[in-house]
Structures are given as structure tokens and as C-alpha cells.
Write a protein that holds these residues in place. Structure first.
Motif, PDB file in Angstrom:
ATOM      1  N   ASP A  64       0.899  -1.072   0.004  1.00  0.00           N
ATOM      2  CA  ASP A  64      -0.104   0.061  -0.029  1.00  0.00           C
ATOM      3  C   ASP A  64       0.662   1.252  -0.187  1.00  0.00           C
ATOM      4  OD1 ASP A  64      -2.434  -1.310   0.130  1.00  0.00           O
ATOM      5  OD2 ASP A  64      -2.400  -1.411   2.471  1.00  0.00           O
ATOM      6  N   TYR A  65       0.277   2.305  -0.199  1.00  0.00           N
ATOM      7  CA  TYR A  65       0.987   3.531  -0.091  1.00  0.00           C
ATOM      8  C   TYR A  65       1.249   3.818   1.354  1.00  0.00           C
ATOM      9  CZ  TYR A  65      -0.320   5.390  -4.786  1.00  0.00           C
ATOM     10  OH  TYR A  65      -0.591   5.748  -5.979  1.00  0.00           O
ATOM     11  N   ALA A  66       2.528   4.274   1.447  1.00  0.00           N
ATOM     12  CA  ALA A  66       3.030   4.715   2.788  1.00  0.00           C
ATOM     13  C   ALA A  66       2.195   5.956   3.395  1.00  0.00           C
ATOM     14  CB  ALA A  66       4.465   5.124   2.911  1.00  0.00           C
ATOM     15  N   LYS A  67       1.985   6.120   4.551  1.00  0.00           N
ATOM     16  CA  LYS A  67       1.317   7.227   5.032  1.00  0.00           C
ATOM     17  C   LYS A  67       1.889   8.645   4.710  1.00  0.00           C
ATOM     18  CE  LYS A  67      -0.663   5.362   9.238  1.00  0.00           C
ATOM     19  NZ  LYS A  67      -1.005   5.639  10.842  1.00  0.00           N
ATOM     20  N   GLU A  68       3.282   8.721   4.498  1.00  0.00           N
ATOM     21  CA  GLU A  68       4.032   9.913   4.093  1.00  0.00           C
ATOM     22  C   GLU A  68       3.605  10.039   2.514  1.00  0.00           C
ATOM     23  OE1 GLU A  68       8.393  11.200   2.731  1.00  0.00           O
ATOM     24  OE2 GLU A  68       8.124   9.407   4.086  1.00  0.00           O
ATOM     25  N   HIS A  69       3.475   9.002   1.688  1.00  0.00           N
ATOM     26  CA  HIS A  69       3.024   9.402   0.494  1.00  0.00           C
ATOM     27  C   HIS A  69       1.739   9.705   0.282  1.00  0.00           C
ATOM     28  CE1 HIS A  69       6.366   6.287  -0.710  1.00  0.00           C
ATOM     29  NE2 HIS A  69       6.866   7.541  -0.534  1.00  0.00           N
ATOM     30  N   LEU A  70       0.671   9.175   1.161  1.00  0.00           N
ATOM     31  CA  LEU A  70      -0.515   9.790   1.049  1.00  0.00           C
ATOM     32  C   LEU A  70      -0.698  11.240   1.436  1.00  0.00           C
ATOM     33  CD1 LEU A  70      -2.614   6.618   2.788  1.00  0.00           C
ATOM     34  CD2 LEU A  70      -2.738   7.508   0.346  1.00  0.00           C
ATOM     35  N   GLU A  75      -1.532  16.737  -0.130  1.00  0.00           N
ATOM     36  CA  GLU A  75      -1.171  18.268  -0.183  1.00  0.00           C
ATOM     37  C   GLU A  75      -1.295  18.515  -1.768  1.00  0.00           C
ATOM     38  OE1 GLU A  75       2.741  18.751   1.336  1.00  0.00           O
ATOM     39  OE2 GLU A  75       2.071  17.759   3.217  1.00  0.00           O
ATOM     40  N   LYS A  76      -0.885  17.579  -2.716  1.00  0.00           N
ATOM     41  CA  LYS A  76      -0.913  17.918  -4.130  1.00  0.00           C
ATOM     42  C   LYS A  76      -2.205  18.329  -4.491  1.00  0.00           C
ATOM     43  CE  LYS A  76       3.201  15.535  -5.610  1.00  0.00           C
ATOM     44  NZ  LYS A  76       3.879  14.815  -6.372  1.00  0.00           N
ATOM     45  N   ALA A  77      -3.387  17.333  -3.983  1.00  0.00           N
ATOM     46  CA  ALA A  77      -4.744  17.385  -4.372  1.00  0.00           C
ATOM     47  C   ALA A  77      -5.288  19.020  -3.910  1.00  0.00           C
ATOM     48  CB  ALA A  77      -5.419  16.172  -3.939  1.00  0.00           C
ATOM     49  N   GLU A  78      -4.907  19.257  -2.625  1.00  0.00           N
ATOM     50  CA  GLU A  78      -5.378  20.538  -1.850  1.00  0.00           C
ATOM     51  C   GLU A  78      -5.078  21.824  -2.912  1.00  0.00           C
ATOM     52  OE1 GLU A  78      -4.219  20.094   2.141  1.00  0.00           O
ATOM     53  OE2 GLU A  78      -5.996  18.857   2.343  1.00  0.00           O
TER      54      GLU A  78
END
Length: 84
Positions: A64-70, A75-78
Motif C-alpha cells: 500500500d501507499y505509505a502514510k507519508e506518500h498519502l 497536499e498536491k490535491a489540495e
């Protein structure tokens, strides 16, 4: 021939000393199963290529994605949403 689908590649016109590491960017999806097998091709003096047999097929599954990557994705989506 491996059980995975053949991936077309370019033959390089210059032989490189082996062993070597092929460097590149592989964009892998999370929670996805992959199978990888490779061949090498060396250009001979007569212009023909000497092609190796297929390597052993390596199978692996990404996590799965790591929490850091999520957090980075959020942030990018925001940022993008703020511009729209």
C-alpha cells in the motif's frame, strides 16, 4: 519464453560490460502483482546481436501507499483544488 507478456524494447547499438545495472524509472501501482523477466543483447562485430535466453521470472506484489506518500498526494490535491 516466460509466461509474462513480451515487452518491446530497443536494441542498443553499443555493447556494455556485464554485469551492469539497468537504471530507469518504473512507475508501479500499489497493491499490484508484477512479473519481470529480462534478456540481454550484445552487438557483435558482424553487426548481428547475440541475445541471451530469458532470465528467471521474478514475481512480486507492491504494498500500500505509505502514510507519508498519502500525505504528499493529499497536499498536491489540495493545491490543485485551490487553483480551480
Amino acid at each position: 519464453t516466460p509466461s509474462v507478456q513480451d515487452v518491446p524494447t530497443k536494441l542498443v547499438a553499443k555493447a556494455v560490460p556485464l554485469p551492469m545495472t539497468v537504471r530507469g524509472h518504473w512507475f508501479l501501482s500499489p497493491r499490484t502483482e508484477y512479473s519481470v523477466a529480462v534478456q540481454t543483447a550484445v552487438k557483435q562485430s558482424d553487426g548481428e546481436y547475440l541475445v541471451s535466453g530469458w532470465s528467471e521470472t521474478v514475481e512480486f506484489c507492491t504494498g500500500d501507499y505509505a502514510k507519508e506518500h498519502l500525505s504528499q498526494l493529499q497536499e498536491k490535491a489540495e493545491l490543485i483544488a485551490g487553483r480551480m
